[in-house]
Motif scaffolding. Structure first.
Motif, PDB file in Angstrom:
ATOM      1  N   VAL A  26       0.861  -1.192   0.000  1.00 47.41           N
ATOM      2  CA  VAL A  26       0.000   0.000   0.000  1.00 47.41           C
ATOM      3  C   VAL A  26       0.893   1.237   0.000  1.00 47.41           C
ATOM      4  CG1 VAL A  26      -1.752   1.295   1.273  1.00 47.41           C
ATOM      5  CG2 VAL A  26      -1.864  -1.212   1.177  1.00 47.41           C
ATOM      6  N   GLU A  27       0.614   2.154  -0.918  1.00 49.46           N
ATOM      7  CA  GLU A  27       1.384   3.396  -1.015  1.00 49.46           C
ATOM      8  C   GLU A  27       0.640   4.534  -0.329  1.00 49.46           C
ATOM      9  OE1 GLU A  27       2.629   4.276  -4.999  1.00 49.46           O
ATOM     10  OE2 GLU A  27       3.189   2.189  -5.369  1.00 49.46           O
ATOM     11  N   PHE A  28       1.412   5.446   0.250  1.00 51.77           N
ATOM     12  CA  PHE A  28       0.858   6.607   0.954  1.00 51.77           C
ATOM     13  C   PHE A  28       1.320   7.887   0.276  1.00 51.77           C
ATOM     14  CE2 PHE A  28       0.469   3.235   3.950  1.00 51.77           C
ATOM     15  CZ  PHE A  28      -0.642   3.540   4.707  1.00 51.77           C
ATOM     16  N   ASP A  29       0.485   8.918   0.345  1.00 52.63           N
ATOM     17  CA  ASP A  29       0.801  10.218  -0.228  1.00 52.63           C
ATOM     18  C   ASP A  29       1.230  11.236   0.812  1.00 52.63           C
ATOM     19  OD1 ASP A  29       0.071   9.372  -2.838  1.00 52.63           O
ATOM     20  OD2 ASP A  29      -2.039   9.708  -2.348  1.00 52.63           O
ATOM     21  N   SER A  30       1.074  10.896   2.107  1.00 49.21           N
ATOM     22  CA  SER A  30       1.386  11.851   3.162  1.00 49.21           C
ATOM     23  C   SER A  30       1.809  11.092   4.412  1.00 49.21           C
ATOM     24  CB  SER A  30       0.167  12.724   3.480  1.00 49.21           C
ATOM     25  OG  SER A  30      -0.797  11.969   4.202  1.00 49.21           O
ATOM     26  N   GLU A  31       2.112  11.840   5.439  1.00 46.23           N
ATOM     27  CA  GLU A  31       2.404  11.262   6.750  1.00 46.23           C
ATOM     28  C   GLU A  31       1.220  11.466   7.701  1.00 46.23           C
ATOM     29  OE1 GLU A  31       5.065   9.336   7.560  1.00 46.23           O
ATOM     30  OE2 GLU A  31       5.463   9.502   5.407  1.00 46.23           O
ATOM     31  N   ASN A  32       0.093  11.871   7.158  1.00 47.52           N
ATOM     32  CA  ASN A  32      -1.101  12.175   7.935  1.00 47.52           C
ATOM     33  C   ASN A  32      -1.746  10.897   8.466  1.00 47.52           C
ATOM     34  OD1 ASN A  32      -4.031  12.724   8.319  1.00 47.52           O
ATOM     35  ND2 ASN A  32      -3.374  14.789   7.773  1.00 47.52           N
ATOM     36  N   LEU A  45     -11.320  -3.214   1.449  1.00 48.95           N
ATOM     37  CA  LEU A  45     -12.342  -3.260   0.398  1.00 48.95           C
ATOM     38  C   LEU A  45     -11.784  -3.962  -0.843  1.00 48.95           C
ATOM     39  CD1 LEU A  45     -13.920   0.306   0.690  1.00 48.95           C
ATOM     40  CD2 LEU A  45     -14.956  -1.872   1.412  1.00 48.95           C
ATOM     41  N   ALA A  46     -10.550  -3.638  -1.200  1.00 50.50           N
ATOM     42  CA  ALA A  46      -9.899  -4.266  -2.364  1.00 50.50           C
ATOM     43  C   ALA A  46      -9.690  -5.767  -2.151  1.00 50.50           C
ATOM     44  CB  ALA A  46      -8.568  -3.583  -2.655  1.00 50.50           C
ATOM     45  N   GLN A  47      -9.554  -6.176  -0.895  1.00 51.53           N
ATOM     46  CA  GLN A  47      -9.371  -7.593  -0.563  1.00 51.53           C
ATOM     47  C   GLN A  47     -10.705  -8.355  -0.512  1.00 51.53           C
ATOM     48  OE1 GLN A  47      -6.309  -9.114  -0.107  1.00 51.53           O
ATOM     49  NE2 GLN A  47      -5.494  -7.178  -0.804  1.00 51.53           N
ATOM     50  N   GLY A  48     -11.815  -7.646  -0.746  1.00 57.90           N
ATOM     51  CA  GLY A  48     -13.115  -8.305  -0.817  1.00 57.90           C
ATOM     52  C   GLY A  48     -14.050  -8.049   0.351  1.00 57.90           C
ATOM     53  N   ALA A  49     -13.596  -7.338   1.366  1.00 60.03           N
ATOM     54  CA  ALA A  49     -14.486  -7.021   2.486  1.00 60.03           C
ATOM     55  C   ALA A  49     -15.525  -6.001   2.033  1.00 60.03           C
ATOM     56  CB  ALA A  49     -13.687  -6.458   3.660  1.00 60.03           C
ATOM     57  N   ASP A  50     -16.727  -6.075   2.598  1.00 62.23           N
ATOM     58  CA  ASP A  50     -17.686  -5.010   2.330  1.00 62.23           C
ATOM     59  C   ASP A  50     -17.384  -3.853   3.285  1.00 62.23           C
ATOM     60  OD1 ASP A  50     -18.826  -5.685   4.826  1.00 62.23           O
ATOM     61  OD2 ASP A  50     -20.590  -6.622   3.934  1.00 62.23           O
ATOM     62  N   LEU A  51     -18.070  -2.752   3.115  1.00 57.67           N
ATOM     63  CA  LEU A  51     -17.774  -1.555   3.894  1.00 57.67           C
ATOM     64  C   LEU A  51     -17.963  -1.806   5.391  1.00 57.67           C
ATOM     65  CD1 LEU A  51     -16.919   1.377   3.913  1.00 57.67           C
ATOM     66  CD2 LEU A  51     -19.291   2.014   3.400  1.00 57.67           C
ATOM     67  N   GLU A  52     -19.011  -2.499   5.768  1.00 58.90           N
ATOM     68  CA  GLU A  52     -19.242  -2.766   7.189  1.00 58.90           C
ATOM     69  C   GLU A  52     -18.096  -3.592   7.776  1.00 58.90           C
ATOM     70  OE1 GLU A  52     -22.713  -4.417  10.199  1.00 58.90           O
ATOM     71  OE2 GLU A  52     -22.963  -4.716   8.049  1.00 58.90           O
ATOM     72  N   LYS A  53     -17.669  -4.625   7.082  1.00 58.58           N
ATOM     73  CA  LYS A  53     -16.575  -5.477   7.576  1.00 58.58           C
ATOM     74  C   LYS A  53     -15.275  -4.676   7.678  1.00 58.58           C
ATOM     75  CE  LYS A  53     -14.371  -9.216   8.717  1.00 58.58           C
ATOM     76  NZ  LYS A  53     -14.455  -9.729  10.071  1.00 58.58           N
ATOM     77  N   ALA A  54     -14.978  -3.852   6.671  1.00 60.14           N
ATOM     78  CA  ALA A  54     -13.752  -3.043   6.699  1.00 60.14           C
ATOM     79  C   ALA A  54     -13.729  -2.122   7.910  1.00 60.14           C
ATOM     80  CB  ALA A  54     -13.615  -2.246   5.402  1.00 60.14           C
ATOM     81  N   LEU A  68     -15.588   8.409  11.770  1.00 63.22           N
ATOM     82  CA  LEU A  68     -15.434   8.260  10.327  1.00 63.22           C
ATOM     83  C   LEU A  68     -16.781   8.266   9.626  1.00 63.22           C
ATOM     84  CD1 LEU A  68     -12.959   5.245  10.309  1.00 63.22           C
ATOM     85  CD2 LEU A  68     -12.391   7.627   9.944  1.00 63.22           C
ATOM     86  N   LEU A  69     -16.825   8.938   8.501  1.00 60.82           N
ATOM     87  CA  LEU A  69     -17.913   8.809   7.549  1.00 60.82           C
ATOM     88  C   LEU A  69     -17.223   8.414   6.256  1.00 60.82           C
ATOM     89  CD1 LEU A  69     -20.938  11.032   6.887  1.00 60.82           C
ATOM     90  CD2 LEU A  69     -19.583  10.132   5.017  1.00 60.82           C
ATOM     91  N   VAL A  70     -17.541   7.242   5.738  1.00 61.53           N
ATOM     92  CA  VAL A  70     -16.887   6.707   4.550  1.00 61.53           C
ATOM     93  C   VAL A  70     -17.949   6.377   3.514  1.00 61.53           C
ATOM     94  CG1 VAL A  70     -15.373   4.888   3.679  1.00 61.53           C
ATOM     95  CG2 VAL A  70     -15.091   5.698   6.021  1.00 61.53           C
ATOM     96  N   SER A  71     -17.702   6.734   2.263  1.00 63.54           N
ATOM     97  CA  SER A  71     -18.665   6.409   1.216  1.00 63.54           C
ATOM     98  C   SER A  71     -18.010   5.580   0.120  1.00 63.54           C
ATOM     99  CB  SER A  71     -19.273   7.685   0.631  1.00 63.54           C
ATOM    100  OG  SER A  71     -18.301   8.425  -0.048  1.00 63.54           O
ATOM    101  N   THR A  72     -18.845   4.749  -0.500  1.00 62.39           N
ATOM    102  CA  THR A  72     -18.448   3.987  -1.681  1.00 62.39           C
ATOM    103  C   THR A  72     -19.458   4.334  -2.778  1.00 62.39           C
ATOM    104  OG1 THR A  72     -19.808   2.060  -1.133  1.00 62.39           O
ATOM    105  CG2 THR A  72     -17.553   2.108  -0.235  1.00 62.39           C
TER     106      THR A  72
END
Length: 130
Positions: A26-32, A45-54, A68-72
């Motif tokens: 996994v690549e990062f763009d910041s140190e945040n 999510l890329a590994q197949g988990a749904d949003l709730e599982k992630a 967190l508020l996360v959208s797909t």
């Protein structure tokens, strides 16, 4: 209105999780620390988990304070850390769902007087599908 995570664990174990994710490519763009949470969720999510599982996995792994508020493409979700000390309110109607840190930000929404308004419980994942 739906976008990136609001805030992710601080202080906590985000540096350890960043190293683990980097080791998995996994690549990062910041140190945040917020990016660590976003990359963690995206990775699962890329590994197949749904949003709730992630988000449940995030709760299991991350120490610190976060809301967190996360959208797909077809859903969005909200989760808070175990202590839930950061302010968060959700307003929900059959037509819309909104989240804010204080009521006065929600007060201007159409139909707010009929909304179910609640504070998300600690480490409970709330998911809505479009």
């Amino acid at each position: 209105m739906l976008s990136k995570p609001a805030a992710v664990p601080t202080p906590g174990n985000h540096a350890t999780i960043r190293r683990e994710l980097r080791a998995q490519g996994v690549e990062f763009d910041s140190e945040n620390d917020s990016e660590v949470g976003a990359r963690f969720i995206a990775h699962h999510l890329a590994q197949g988990a749904d949003l709730e599982k992630a988000l449940k996995l995030l709760c299991e792994r991350f120490d610190g304070f976060y809301t967190l508020l996360v959208s797909t493409a077809d859903s969005f979700a909200v989760v808070r850390d175990a202590i839930a000390c950061k302010p968060a309110l959700i307003a929900e109607t059959p037509a819309w769902v909104a989240m804010a840190s204080e009521y006065r930000a929600l007060d201007v929404l159409p139909g707010i007087e009929h909304a179910r308004i609640f504070e998300p419980e600690p480490e409970e994942v709330y998911v809505w599908r479009r």
